[in-house]
Write an enzyme that holds these catalytic residues in place. Structure first.
Site, short mmCIF file in Angstrom:
data_model
loop_
_atom_site.label_atom_id
_atom_site.label_comp_id
_atom_site.label_asym_id
_atom_site.label_seq_id
_atom_site.Cartn_x
_atom_site.Cartn_y
_atom_site.Cartn_z
N GLY A 53 -15.90 -6.56 -36.33
CA GLY A 53 -16.93 -6.56 -35.44
C GLY A 53 -16.71 -7.55 -34.32
N GLY A 64 0.79 -1.30 0.09
CA GLY A 64 -0.07 -0.03 -0.08
C GLY A 64 0.82 1.13 0.08
N LEU A 65 1.00 1.91 -1.29
CA LEU A 65 1.60 3.10 -1.34
C LEU A 65 0.59 4.03 -1.77
CD1 LEU A 65 4.48 4.58 -1.47
CD2 LEU A 65 4.41 4.26 -4.03
N GLU A 122 2.04 1.41 -11.17
CA GLU A 122 3.38 1.16 -11.17
C GLU A 122 4.18 2.38 -11.63
OE1 GLU A 122 5.50 -2.38 -10.18
OE2 GLU A 122 4.00 -3.58 -9.84
N PRO A 176 -5.94 8.03 -1.96
CA PRO A 176 -6.68 8.81 -2.70
C PRO A 176 -6.31 10.18 -3.35
CG PRO A 176 -8.01 7.89 -0.77
CD PRO A 176 -6.43 7.64 -0.41
N GLN A 184 -9.15 -4.17 -34.11
CA GLN A 184 -9.34 -3.95 -35.38
C GLN A 184 -9.27 -4.75 -36.25
OE1 GLN A 184 -10.37 -0.60 -35.87
NE2 GLN A 184 -10.39 -0.59 -38.10
N THR A 192 -4.09 -3.82 -4.75
CA THR A 192 -4.21 -5.10 -5.42
C THR A 192 -4.06 -6.01 -4.12
OG1 THR A 192 -3.06 -4.49 -7.41
CG2 THR A 192 -3.17 -6.73 -6.86
N ARG A 247 -10.36 -15.93 -41.12
CA ARG A 247 -11.28 -15.00 -41.39
C ARG A 247 -11.38 -14.90 -42.83
NH1 ARG A 247 -16.48 -13.33 -40.60
NH2 ARG A 247 -16.87 -11.06 -41.38
N THR A 255 2.74 5.66 -14.07
CA THR A 255 2.23 5.97 -15.26
C THR A 255 3.40 6.32 -16.50
OG1 THR A 255 2.30 8.45 -14.99
CG2 THR A 255 0.29 7.31 -14.44
C1 FAD Z 1 -5.69 -1.74 -11.35
C2 FAD Z 1 -4.87 -1.15 -10.12
C3 FAD Z 1 -3.80 -1.81 -9.55
C4 FAD Z 1 -3.12 -0.86 -8.41
N1 FAD Z 1 -2.47 -1.58 -7.57
C5 FAD Z 1 -1.71 -0.97 -6.55
C6 FAD Z 1 -0.95 -1.51 -5.35
O1 FAD Z 1 -1.22 -2.71 -5.41
N2 FAD Z 1 -0.47 -0.66 -4.68
C7 FAD Z 1 -0.49 0.51 -4.89
O2 FAD Z 1 0.33 1.25 -3.81
N3 FAD Z 1 -1.00 1.15 -5.93
C8 FAD Z 1 -1.66 0.33 -6.74
N4 FAD Z 1 -2.22 0.99 -7.90
C9 FAD Z 1 -2.12 2.77 -7.89
C10 FAD Z 1 -1.29 3.01 -9.39
O3 FAD Z 1 0.19 2.70 -9.10
C11 FAD Z 1 -1.47 4.34 -9.47
O4 FAD Z 1 -2.91 4.51 -9.88
C12 FAD Z 1 -0.70 5.35 -10.30
O5 FAD Z 1 0.66 5.41 -9.67
C13 FAD Z 1 -1.14 6.55 -10.83
O6 FAD Z 1 -1.57 7.28 -9.59
P1 FAD Z 1 -3.05 8.18 -9.90
O7 FAD Z 1 -3.84 7.09 -10.11
O8 FAD Z 1 -3.29 8.80 -8.55
O9 FAD Z 1 -2.81 9.12 -11.15
P2 FAD Z 1 -2.38 10.86 -10.90
O10 FAD Z 1 -0.97 10.48 -10.28
O11 FAD Z 1 -3.39 11.64 -10.16
O12 FAD Z 1 -2.03 10.89 -12.44
C14 FAD Z 1 -3.09 11.35 -13.18
C15 FAD Z 1 -2.55 11.86 -14.55
O13 FAD Z 1 -1.62 13.05 -14.28
C16 FAD Z 1 -0.42 12.65 -14.81
N5 FAD Z 1 0.82 13.14 -14.12
C17 FAD Z 1 0.85 13.21 -12.78
N6 FAD Z 1 1.98 13.82 -12.44
C18 FAD Z 1 2.63 14.34 -13.46
C19 FAD Z 1 3.92 15.01 -13.56
N7 FAD Z 1 4.84 15.38 -13.02
N8 FAD Z 1 4.26 15.16 -15.08
C20 FAD Z 1 3.27 14.65 -16.21
N9 FAD Z 1 2.03 14.05 -15.88
C21 FAD Z 1 1.73 13.99 -14.67
C22 FAD Z 1 -0.12 11.24 -14.77
O14 FAD Z 1 0.77 10.44 -15.49
C23 FAD Z 1 -1.63 10.48 -15.25
O15 FAD Z 1 -1.87 10.74 -16.53
C24 FAD Z 1 -3.15 0.38 -8.71
C25 FAD Z 1 -3.95 0.80 -9.71
C26 FAD Z 1 -4.52 0.17 -10.59
C27 FAD Z 1 -5.60 1.08 -11.37
#
Ligand code: FAD
Length: 352
Positions: free
Chosen positions: A312, A96-97, A335, A100, A308, A130, A240, A337
């Site tokens: 369909g 858990g890192l 992990e 919200p 694609q 997860t 196909r 974006t």
């Molecule tokens: C199915 C799933 C499983 C997951 N499992 C885990 C888990 O087990 N443990 C855990 O700790 N987390 C987990 N996560 C969380 C995941 O690591 C985060 O969702 C991810 O790091 C992005 O954080 P956020 O969702 O808050 O997006 P945000 O950080 O709010 O980002 C929103 C958008 O802003 C962009 N952005 C943000 N900062 C910048 C910047 N400085 N420059 C340019 N663009 C930027 C991002 O790239 C993104 O496009 C999970 C997420 C999902 C969906």
């Protein structure tokens, strides 16, 4: 597909995965692991993802986040108590890192840990975890000294059943629906001081290293998923028929099959290179970020073009193409974006 439809995490698979050593892939045999290499780990994650990316994600999160954090930074007594059952696969891990209000900027977390006698009292919530509900053992990061910023974050081992460790909302997801993703709530959760990992204030530095390695797993997952999508497209286009012949005979289809498959092989080599560096004990922050960025981005394109090429039939659930497309999008987000990977890569290049 049934697990996906029902959004059900197939816990009955865990003993089977454990029997194959897949819940302790890289951990030493003395800790109950299978003692495989970092490249072996990639191959395991890839092969699962070729068929079911959700199962692969759960295996990667267990091995590469929760259990890995304990394996990399816990003391011997903690490893014996917590890592051994995780690596043997009798217990499931979570990590858990994310919160919200803090994702990419993970150091801005608000969960706190306050020392009280021989315990730490944790309060806050974690988002998108997860196995947030099903995990037996959770590694949770919390702020122990707000004035120190990232150096005021510490990591703790929590166990299911502890008072104040509660499962929050289960997310209803676009893809990866058979991998459980939930909120974790901490309400005056008392954690014995013996369950602090490493020193106070080292938690965030630990997470960066866990993520460096964890990203190789997500890169491998991307390679496997992309290969699965390419294979499904090759199968379908060979079967196909339109205009009196298999659509695979059209140059436009062949070009796409060739392009995507070449990208899969390039992504695989980037991924194995990062894994090999890890295996050598060498730093691979740059290489793992490049592998994760490239592999996840080409996987999105392969999965999209896979739909694609199915026409369909790619849009309906009779073929795996639509599921690959839904599952793949997580890989450019979880992990770190793609935007964060580019920042990591640029920082490494500019610091060189
Ligand atoms: C199915 C799933 C499983 C997951 N499992 C885990 C888990 O087990 N443990 C855990 O700790 N987390 C987990 N996560 C969380 C995941 O690591 C985060 O969702 C991810 O790091 C992005 O954080 P956020 O969702 O808050 O997006 P945000 O950080 O709010 O980002 C929103 C958008 O802003 C962009 N952005 C943000 N900062 C910048 C910047 N400085 N420059 C340019 N663009 C930027 C991002 O790239 C993104 O496009 C999970 C997420 C999902 C969906």
């Amino acid at each position: 597909m049934e697990w996906d439809e029902a959004q059900r995490f197939p816990k009955e698979l865990l003993p089977k995965l454990a029997g194959l050593g897949l819940l302790g892939i890289q951990f030493l045999e003395q800790y109950g692991g299978a003692g495989m290499s970092a490249v072996d780990y990639c191959i395991c994650i890839e092969e699962l993802a070729r068929v079911d990316p959700s199962v692969s994600l759960s295996v990667a999160a267990h091995n590469g986040l929760g259990a890995a954090h304990i394996g990399m930074f816990a003391n011997e007594a903690q490893k014996q108590q917590y890592l051994v059952p995780l690596a043997q696969g009798t217990k499931l891990a979570a990590w858990g890192l994310t919160e919200p209000g803090s994702g990419s900027d993970a150091a801005a977390m608000r969960t706190t840990a306050v020392q009280d006698g021989d315990c730490w009292v944790l309060n806050g919530s974690k988002m998108f975890i997860t196995h947030g509900t099903s995990a037996d053992t959770l590694v949770i990061m919390a702020v122990t000294d707000k004035s120190k910023g990232a150096k005021g974050i510490s990591a703790f081992i929590l166990e299911r059943g502890m008072g104040g460790l509660l499962a929050g909302k289960k997310e209803d997801k676009l893809g990866m629906r058979a991998s459980e993703t939930t909120e974790v709530i901490l309400q005056n959760c008392r954690v014995p001081a013996s369950q602090l990992i490493g020193e106070v204030g080292q938690g965030f530095i630990q997470t960066l290293q866990v993520l460096d390695a964890g990203r190789i797993g997500i890169a491998a997952l991307s390679v496997g998923l992309a290969q699965g999508a390419c294979e499904a497209a090759a199968r379908y286009t060979a079967e196909r028929k339109q205009f009196g012949r298999a659509i695979a005979s059209f140059p436009a289809i062949q070009e796409r099959l060739a392009e995507h498959r070449s990208q899969v092989e390039a992504a695989r080599l980037l991924t194995y290179r990062a894994a090999w560096l890890k295996e050598q004990g060498r730093r691979m922050t740059l290489e793992s970020a490049m592998a994760k960025l490239y592999s996840s981005e080409i996987a999105v394109r392969a999965a999209e073009d896979g739909v694609q090429m199915h026409g369909g039939y790619g849009f309906v659930k009779d073929y795996p193409a639509e599921k690959f497309l839904r599952d793949v999008k997580l890989l450019t987000i979880g992990e770190g974006t793609s935007e964060v990977q580019r920042l990591v890569i640029a920082r490494q290049l500019l610091a060189a």
